[in-house]
Design an enzyme around this catalytic site. Structure first.
Site, PDB file in Angstrom:
ATOM      1  N   GLY A  39       0.870  -1.102  -0.273  1.00 32.95           N
ATOM      2  CA  GLY A  39      -0.156   0.032   0.008  1.00 32.95           C
ATOM      3  C   GLY A  39       0.787   1.121   0.104  1.00 32.95           C
ATOM      4  O   GLY A  39       2.126   1.247   0.295  1.00 32.95           O
ATOM      5  N   ALA A  98      -0.467   9.100   1.710  1.00 31.23           N
ATOM      6  CA  ALA A  98      -0.004  10.267   1.540  1.00 31.23           C
ATOM      7  C   ALA A  98       1.114  10.364   2.820  1.00 31.23           C
ATOM      8  O   ALA A  98       2.097  11.134   2.393  1.00 31.23           O
ATOM      9  CB  ALA A  98      -1.143  11.495   2.146  1.00 31.23           C
ATOM     10  N   LYS A 123       4.846   4.482   2.303  1.00 31.70           N
ATOM     11  CA  LYS A 123       4.512   3.350   1.838  1.00 31.70           C
ATOM     12  C   LYS A 123       4.245   2.089   2.863  1.00 31.70           C
ATOM     13  O   LYS A 123       4.898   2.239   4.158  1.00 31.70           O
ATOM     14  CB  LYS A 123       5.770   2.777   0.823  1.00 31.70           C
ATOM     15  CG  LYS A 123       5.812   3.312  -0.452  1.00 31.70           C
ATOM     16  CD  LYS A 123       7.042   2.702  -1.072  1.00 31.70           C
ATOM     17  CE  LYS A 123       7.059   3.597  -2.488  1.00 31.70           C
ATOM     18  NZ  LYS A 123       8.031   2.881  -3.441  1.00 31.70           N
ATOM     19  N   VAL A 124       3.369   0.904   2.721  1.00 29.68           N
ATOM     20  CA  VAL A 124       3.559  -0.031   3.632  1.00 29.68           C
ATOM     21  C   VAL A 124       3.837  -1.202   2.950  1.00 29.68           C
ATOM     22  O   VAL A 124       3.582  -1.510   2.078  1.00 29.68           O
ATOM     23  CB  VAL A 124       1.856   0.067   4.307  1.00 29.68           C
ATOM     24  CG1 VAL A 124       1.944  -1.017   5.265  1.00 29.68           C
ATOM     25  CG2 VAL A 124       1.304   1.027   4.623  1.00 29.68           C
ATOM     26  N   ASP A 137     -10.067  10.586  11.058  1.00 29.43           N
ATOM     27  CA  ASP A 137     -10.004  10.046   9.474  1.00 29.43           C
ATOM     28  C   ASP A 137     -10.698   8.516   9.562  1.00 29.43           C
ATOM     29  O   ASP A 137      -9.936   7.827   8.928  1.00 29.43           O
ATOM     30  CB  ASP A 137      -8.363   9.947   9.236  1.00 29.43           C
ATOM     31  CG  ASP A 137      -8.385   9.823   7.819  1.00 29.43           C
ATOM     32  OD1 ASP A 137      -9.375  10.059   6.950  1.00 29.43           O
ATOM     33  OD2 ASP A 137      -7.263   9.727   7.306  1.00 29.43           O
TER      34      ASP A 137
END
Length: 978
Positions: A683, A686, A689-690, A818
């Protein structure tokens, strides 16, 4: 690979050597299949004769042996049941060697690749279920020539492409064919399907079918369920459909079918559900359709049907749900409609139906919803409807109804919406309205009602909207109405109300609209109106009000304000002297501003100047103190930050500072080595990265799996700006905010933060790995059909419990800010956990002010966007949007919603066409009462006013009540803290 693993097993476990050497062929093939799959949840760990030698092979989990072979020396496997175990990888071909296998179920996993040819050659296979995976490519043509014993095949909810596999019609023994929701190329439904005479289920929804329905369908005498919905079928419904003598359910909605509903369906003795809504059907409804003896539900809404509703409607003995919305129907309804039917839901809106409302609609005592808006009904509302105590929603606006409303109808105990606007109804509101304890909306504008508004209105504990404009009510506004603290809208425009406005209106803390224009009200404008926090529309024009305009009204944020044509006098408050209010005070000659009120304005300006000077001085002192504090903070950081920062500044990038929050078996070297391969990226957002990282590789090839978030060096400009607010200023970025939040909370529905790593401006966050990714990706990525109703409900409850923990069990409470489907992650069992706390913020009992908006488009609460004040209710709104996503299958914003967001799209759809019109078609099998209750919870959570939204603790309770079995299970389980 398999021989090597078997050799290691023999070397490491000598005691298992004899067992492995003597395994029957089927079980050796099962071990080979296991080795070919990725089993992150260890669901198949017990498939190991060396580790559990005392366990009978036929007692391995997820297997069934044939009865004749179970006790023999060479047992044969009859069923392999591996549904919903989070298995990944391609189809394990060793399974094709199980020659006695009768049932193979690999549904609802994450398997991919092409479908294997070898399945078609399995001699004993009778039931094959590969639905809910990611298989792609074309269906092998060998499937049409093989499968000598196959009875059921389900490939639904995959990514199969190419032409529709018409050759499956050659599997002559087939009883169930389920291919729904695959992106096949546009293809016609073959005539040959009518030759599979034993077919009982034909589920081909969402298969991109085009062309006409084949007439051969009528040959399927054993067919029970026909679902061709959500395709692009054209032409007429073939009359041969009347030959489906066993059919119970016919789903043809959301196609482009034309022509008439065919005659002859009344002979279908087992037909219970018929849905051909959202097509282009025309002509009259055939009279014999209502003679089908078991017909319970008929949906023909959003078509072009004409003519009268057949008189046979009165004979429909089992009908409980009739929806004919948005057609061109005319004429009167049968006068005895409902006398012989257990009617529960009736929606005939947006037609041209005339005549009187049948008095027999509620003869069975079950009618809950009566929706006949925008027609040409005449005459009175039947007295019998006043005795229908099951009614919850009545919408009869914009007809030609006349006479008095039955007195008992005002007080129906379960009624929450009574909408009678736009008729010619007369009489008074009966005192019996005190019995309507559930009434939320009373909409009776544009009629001929008379009399005084009864004081009993003040006893309604749930009244939110009273709209009675353009009637002939007189007398004072009841003082008891000020007790109704739930009131959100009050519109009594253009009546003959008199007297003064009652005191005590400060209790209307939820009021957004107050319209009392065009009456005969006297006295002054109550100063208390300035204390109403969410009032944004105030119209008191064309009355006989006197006195000054209260300065307290300056506190209101008004988008509409009008007190014109009264007898007001005195100086206008300064705020109202601006250009935007120039038309708000016309026709009040006693009001003054400008030079004529210079003295009063100077006095008020002097008071304001003094306050401004004091405020400016205080701000200056506060600014100096803030600068000194920041300088002290930076000095402390420089004196204590040499634990790797100095080395990084000098170019040594190997030093990392690790902070652990749970006991771990890995170190930074394990983690860093997994970030070199970009193939591990799962993934990008903003903030960074994962990566998926498999740590601690050992001789057995198994290691811990974690998710590593590698933050951008600049923190992500958008995310970083929002994260400054999350930390309350002080320059905290996403990393600091997330660590500060997740490092101190423990809950089974909050994603676990193992540790964090820092090296200069490089930051890593290490979480538990969630193999099913985010809810948003799963739901909207073509696999929404994999989430059945129980799974979706469980996700709602899990995420709600996580947020409830943040709001109610943390001190101080934490607002996530969020909440969205992409920040709700799913583990191997599709259990949900809330993630991504980069903009979370702890709040006190008072609403916290922020300087910028955090959140995502479509999820942000309306008050947050213009007040910049956050409370837990902001999260409740966002979670309500997530619930709507799960119920509708729609994104929160996008082209398919037009100019609306998801909340407005759902509200509009429900108002026009009922609840079913907005629900995800993939939830068609879900219990209707459960999905409706869940939708009510979602809409309550997305109320425009924060005060109307429930707390997250209440949301959890409401969701558990949606499905009684989930509530019982929750009571049995103790809360788990991890």
């Amino acid at each position: 690979m398999t021989p090597l693993l078997l050799l290691l097993l023999l070397l490491l476990l000598p005691s298992a050597a004899a067992a492995a050497a003597s395994l029957p062929a089927d079980f050796a093939n099962l071990l080979a299949a296991k080795a070919a799959l990725s089993d992150l949840s260890s669901a198949l760990a017990a498939w190991d004769p060396g580790l559990s030698p005392s366990l009978s092979l036929c007692r391995w989990p997820h297997l069934l042996c044939s009865q004749s072979a179970a006790s023999s020396s060479s047992p044969a496997v009859a069923s392999v049941l591996l549904s919903n175990l989070s298995l990944t990888g391609e189809f394990p071909r060793p399974l094709c060697q199980l020659l006695s296998l009768a049932r193979l179920d690999l549904s609802y996993n994450d398997m991919s690749g092409r479908l294997p040819d070898c399945l078609a050659a399995m001699p004993s296979l009778r039931h094959l279920d590969l639905s809910g995976n990611g298989f792609s490519g074309e269906v092998p043509r060998s499937y049409g020539a093989g499968f000598p014993s196959l009875l059921t095949i389900s490939l639904a909810g995959n990514e199969l492409s190419g032409a529709f596999p018409a050759f499956l019609a050659n599997v002559s023994a087939l009883e169930e064919l389920r291919l729904a929701y695959n992106p096949f190329a546009p293809s016609p439904l073959p005539e040959a399907v009518g030759g599979v005479l034993g077919l009982r289920v034909l589920w081909l929804a969402g298969c991109n079918l085009v062309g006409k329905m084949p007439t051969s369908i009528g040959s399927l005498k054993s067919l029970v369920n026909l679902d061709l919905s959500t395709n692009n079928l054209t032409g007429e419904i073939p009359s041969s459909i009347g030959g489906l003598e066993s059919v119970v359910q016919v789903e043809l909605y959301s196609n482009q079918l034309t022509g008439s509903v065919p005659q002859g369906m009344g002979a279908l003795n087992k037909l219970r559900f018929f849905d051909a809504a959202m097509n282009q059907l025309s002509g009259e409804i055939p009279a014999d359709l209502f003679r089908a003896p078991r017909l319970e539900s008929l949906h023909l809404y959003q078509n072009e049907l004409t003519g009268r509703v057949p008189a046979t409607l009165a004979d429909a003995a089992a009908l409980n749900d009739l929806r004919l919305v948005s057609n061109r129907l005319v004429g009167e309804l049968p006068p005895e409609f409902g006398k012989n039917s257990p009617l529960e839901f009736l929606d005939l809106s947006d037609n041209r139906i005339s005549g009187e409302i049948p008095a027999t609609l509620c003869s069975a005592g079950k009618l809950e919803q009566l929706l006949v808006l925008n027609n040409e009904l005449v005459g009175p509302i039947p007295e019998e409807l006043g005795q229908c105590r099951t009614l919850t929603r009545v919408r009869l606006p914009n007809n030609r109804l006349s006479g008095a409303v039955p007195p008992d109808m005002w007080g129906l105990p379960h009624l929450y919406l009574l909408e009678l606007a736009g008729n010619a109804l007369s009489g008074a509101i009966a005192p019996a309205i005190a019995m309507a304890r559930n009434l939320s909306q009373l909409l009776i504008s544009d009629n001929r009602f008379v009399g005084a508004l009864p004081p009993e209105l003040g006893t309604l504990p749930n009244l939110f909207e009273l709209s009675a404009a353009n009637n002939m009510f007189f007398g004072p506004l009841p003082a008891s109405l000020t007790v109704v603290t739930t009131l959100g809208r009050l519109d009594l425009r253009n009546n003959s109300l008199s007297g003064e406005l009652p005191r005590g209106v400060r209790r209307w803390q939820k009021l957004t609209q107050l319209d009392l224009a065009d009456n005969r009200l006297t006295g002054g404008i109550p100063e208390e109106l300035g204390e109403l926090p969410v009032l944004n529309s105030l119209d008191l024009s064309n009355n006989e009000l006197t006195g000054e305009v209260p300065v307290q009204l300056e506190n209101l944020k008004l988008s509409m304000f009008n007190v014109s044509n009264n007898r007001l006098a005195g100086a206008l408050p300064p705020l109202f002297t601006g250009e935007m209010y120039k038309d708000s005070f016309l026709g009040n000659p006693g009001l003054c501003s400008g030079g004529s009120c210079a003295t009063a304005r100077r006095a008020r300006a002097g008071r304001r100047g003094l306050v401004g000077s004091v405020t400016a001085s205080l701000l200056t002192v506060a600014g100096v103190l803030l600068l000194l504090g920041v300088a002290w903070f930076l000095r402390k950081c420089m004196s204590h930050g040499g634990h790797g920062t100095e080395n990084d500044a000098a170019g040594d990038k190997s030093r990392w500072v690790v902070t652990s929050f749970h006991k771990t078996e890995f170190d930074e070297e394990d983690i860093l080595s997994c970030l070199d391969d970009e193939d591990n990226v799962v993934g990008t957002g903003a903030a960074g990265k994962v990566y998926k990282a498999v740590l601690g590789h050992g001789g057995d090839g198994n290691g811990a799996v974690v998710a590593v978030k590698k933050l951008w060096a600049n923190g992500g400009e958008v995310k970083k700006a929002a994260a400054v607010e999350a930390g309350g200023g002080g320059g905290k970025d996403t990393f600091e905010a997330e660590v500060a939040t997740l490092g101190r909370i423990r809950h089974k529905n909050i994603v676990k933060l193992w540790c964090c790593l820092r090296s200069g401006d490089r930051r890593l966050l290490v979480y538990e790995y969630m193999p099913n990714g985010s809810l948003g990706d799963l739901l909207h990525g073509g696999k929404g059909g994999l989430l059945d109703w129980p799974a979706r409900h469980r996700v709602m409850v899990d995420a709600a419990e996580g947020l409830a923990y943040l709001h109610h069990d943390c001190a101080p409470p934490i607002v996530h800010r969020d909440v969205k489907s992409n920040n709700i992650l799913l583990d191997a069992d599709l259990r949900a956990k809330v993630a991504d706390f980069g903009v979370a913020r702890a709040v006190s009992s008072a609403p916290a002010a922020v300087s910028s908006i955090a959140g995502s488009c479509g999820y942000i609460a309306p008050e947050y966007s213009y007040t910049l004040r956050i409370t837990e209710k902001s999260d409740v709104f966002s979670f309500g949007v997530v619930m709507l996503e799960l119920l509708t299958g729609k994104m929160p914003a996008g082209p398919e919603l037009g100019e609306k967001d998801l909340v407005r799209w759902v509200c509009g759809g429900v108002e026009r066409n009922g609840v079913d019109s907005v629900l995800d078609p993939r939830l068609a099998a879900a219990p209707m009462d459960e999905t409706r209750r869940a939708l009510n919870v979602a809409l309550l959570s997305t109320s425009s006013l924060p005060i109307n939204r429930p707390s997250m603790r209440s949301v959890v309770k409401l969701l558990l009540e949606v499905r009684p079995e989930s509530k019982e299970k929750a009571m049995e389980e103790k809360p788990l803290l991890v």
